[in-house]
Motif scaffolding. Structure first.
Motif, PDB file in Angstrom:
ATOM      1  N   GLY A   1      -9.589   8.960   6.418  1.00 57.92           N
ATOM      2  CA  GLY A   1      -9.285   8.805   7.796  1.00 57.92           C
ATOM      3  C   GLY A   1      -8.159   9.439   8.284  1.00 57.92           C
ATOM      4  O   GLY A   1      -8.328  10.228   9.358  1.00 57.92           O
ATOM      5  N   VAL A   2      -7.181   9.838   7.468  1.00 55.10           N
ATOM      6  CA  VAL A   2      -6.139  10.743   7.961  1.00 55.10           C
ATOM      7  C   VAL A   2      -6.510  12.086   8.021  1.00 55.10           C
ATOM      8  O   VAL A   2      -6.316  13.134   8.789  1.00 55.10           O
ATOM      9  CB  VAL A   2      -4.854  10.591   7.044  1.00 55.10           C
ATOM     10  N   ILE A   3      -7.234  12.307   7.123  1.00 54.02           N
ATOM     11  CA  ILE A   3      -7.740  14.075   7.058  1.00 54.02           C
ATOM     12  C   ILE A   3      -8.821  14.280   8.181  1.00 54.02           C
ATOM     13  O   ILE A   3      -8.512  15.180   8.964  1.00 54.02           O
ATOM     14  CB  ILE A   3      -8.337  14.363   5.666  1.00 54.02           C
ATOM     15  N   ALA A   4      -9.621  13.274   8.519  1.00 47.06           N
ATOM     16  CA  ALA A   4     -10.786  13.648   9.501  1.00 47.06           C
ATOM     17  C   ALA A   4      -9.898  13.352  10.828  1.00 47.06           C
ATOM     18  O   ALA A   4     -10.142  14.149  11.850  1.00 47.06           O
ATOM     19  CB  ALA A   4     -11.540  12.482   9.356  1.00 47.06           C
ATOM     20  N   SER A   5      -8.886  12.466  11.062  1.00 47.25           N
ATOM     21  CA  SER A   5      -8.379  12.291  12.427  1.00 47.25           C
ATOM     22  C   SER A   5      -7.447  13.560  12.649  1.00 47.25           C
ATOM     23  O   SER A   5      -7.355  13.778  13.906  1.00 47.25           O
ATOM     24  CB  SER A   5      -7.454  11.109  12.245  1.00 47.25           C
ATOM     25  N   VAL A   6      -6.721  14.256  11.992  1.00 43.48           N
ATOM     26  CA  VAL A   6      -5.863  15.667  12.232  1.00 43.48           C
ATOM     27  C   VAL A   6      -6.948  16.543  12.457  1.00 43.48           C
ATOM     28  O   VAL A   6      -6.404  17.672  12.891  1.00 43.48           O
ATOM     29  CB  VAL A   6      -4.911  15.846  11.220  1.00 43.48           C
ATOM     30  N   GLN A   7      -8.276  16.535  11.874  1.00 42.80           N
ATOM     31  CA  GLN A   7      -9.011  17.729  12.385  1.00 42.80           C
ATOM     32  C   GLN A   7     -10.187  17.392  13.170  1.00 42.80           C
ATOM     33  O   GLN A   7     -11.038  18.335  13.594  1.00 42.80           O
ATOM     34  CB  GLN A   7      -9.768  17.847  11.042  1.00 42.80           C
ATOM     35  N   THR A   8     -10.109  16.390  14.260  1.00 43.41           N
ATOM     36  CA  THR A   8     -10.927  16.061  15.114  1.00 43.41           C
ATOM     37  C   THR A   8     -11.008  17.091  16.112  1.00 43.41           C
ATOM     38  O   THR A   8     -10.150  17.501  16.656  1.00 43.41           O
ATOM     39  CB  THR A   8     -10.689  14.729  15.570  1.00 43.41           C
ATOM     40  N   ILE A   9     -12.497  17.400  16.739  1.00 46.22           N
ATOM     41  CA  ILE A   9     -12.719  18.484  17.696  1.00 46.22           C
ATOM     42  C   ILE A   9     -13.132  17.579  19.009  1.00 46.22           C
ATOM     43  O   ILE A   9     -13.703  18.110  19.899  1.00 46.22           O
ATOM     44  CB  ILE A   9     -13.491  19.361  17.304  1.00 46.22           C
TER      45      ILE A   9
END
Length: 334
Positions: free
Chosen positions: A249-257
């Motif tokens: 979740g952390v990895i996905a949240s900092v890469q959200t577009i």
């Protein structure tokens, strides 16, 4: 027949006694050949993934690392090697730090909310309800919708002029709100995250079904209530699943577009149309790449983000090492 006769017969037939010498070299050669065939089959099956990983991940990362030391703009053949110049500018850029702070706040907010929502849904659909399979399917369907489709749908839903959200407000005599502008844009972004909680629900549901029922029955016999059982038995046994969901979740949240897809005038104004509250780190990177043509500086931003993700992941594992419990079969330890 005496022991001497048995030994002589075994020597003539080439068979070893139970306490005799090791297997002949021919058998070892056959096992070695079988092992090599197994290795070849393994690498043959994983080769598509390995090739894709090298060509689509490793090579672009190395290329981006090289670009981060240059002034390449993506078009002009003239570029200069600036060494660590892009990185020095990065650490002195106030916009970079602001975007990084907003991204950290978004991750700290969205990850616990999505995990809590997914776990709550998993507990709900794990109960013996009628049409349970239908509920599971309906709750999981939003998670398989592509992010682009979800972004467009939410953009239409919260449009200030023709969106359904303002239509509901008008029914109750309330004024229309600019959902896609500050200060409401951040809440719409969180709604899009919760929209895809079905993916977390499925993983949590698998973890719930792996919890031994005997422990719940023993807790009920001891007089523990539902909340105490959930807190003291279910959550500790789900801790590996929760750790996995936290890291991903952390990895996905900092890469959200998603903020780019939710921008009200993204097709015409581009990244400048994104509300300030949703101007996250990846939006800053996107602007440097496509709005300003600073490929070198944007590549440096991405590499710094990669390092920060590694640090964040390491810290998560470090501070959760004492609260994550793995259900290991005692026979597997032998």
């Amino acid at each position: 027949m005496t022991v001497r006769h048995i030994t002589a017969a075994a020597g003539r037939t080439g068979e070893a006694s139970p306490s005799g010498p090791p297997a002949p070299p021919a058998n070892r050669a056959n096992r070695s050949s079988s092992t090599r065939r197994g290795h070849r089959a393994f690498y043959m099956f994983v080769s598509p993934w390995l090739i894709g990983f090298v060509l689509l991940t490793v090579v672009p990362m190395v290329y981006a690392l090289w670009l981060s030391f240059t002034t390449f703009d993506g078009i002009s053949p003239r570029w200069h090697y600036v060494g660590l110049g892009n990185y020095r500018e990065l650490f002195s850029d106030s916009q970079t730090w602001s975007a990084l702070g907003r991204t950290g706040l978004f991750a700290v907010t969205s990850v616990p909310l999505s995990i809590t929502a997914g776990l709550g849904l998993a507990v709900l659909v794990n109960r013996p309800l009628r049409a349970r399979g239908l509920f599971r399917t309906l709750l999981y369907v939003p998670a398989v919708i592509p992010p682009v489709g979800a972004g467009i749908a939410f953009k239409q839903l919260f449009d200030q002029n023709s969106g359904a959200a303002n239509g509901v407000l008008n029914v109750f005599g309330m004024d229309a709100l600019g959902w896609l502008t500050d200060p409401y844009a951040r809440y719409v972004l969180l709604m899009t995250v919760l929209w895809g909680a079905g993916n977390i629900m499925i993983i949590s549901l698998a973890g719930l079904q792996d919890v031994p029922r005997e422990l719940h029955e023993a807790a009920r016999i001891d007089g523990a209530g539902a909340w105490r059982t959930f807190r003291s038995i279910t959550v500790p046994l789900l801790s590996p699943v929760l750790l996995f969901q936290t890291v991903t979740g952390v990895i996905a949240s900092v890469q959200t577009i998603m903020p780019l897809l939710l921008a009200p005038d993204a097709t015409t104004a581009g990244v400048t149309a994104i509300p300030q509250s949703n101007h996250l780190y990846m939006m800053h990177v996107f602007a440097q790449y496509f709005a300003f043509g600073r490929y070198g500086y944007a590549s440096a931003l991405l590499w710094v983000l990669f390092v920060l993700i590694l640090i964040a992941t390491g810290l998560i594992f470090r501070f959760t090492s004492g609260v994550v419990f793995y259900n290991v079969d005692p026979e597997a330890k032998k």
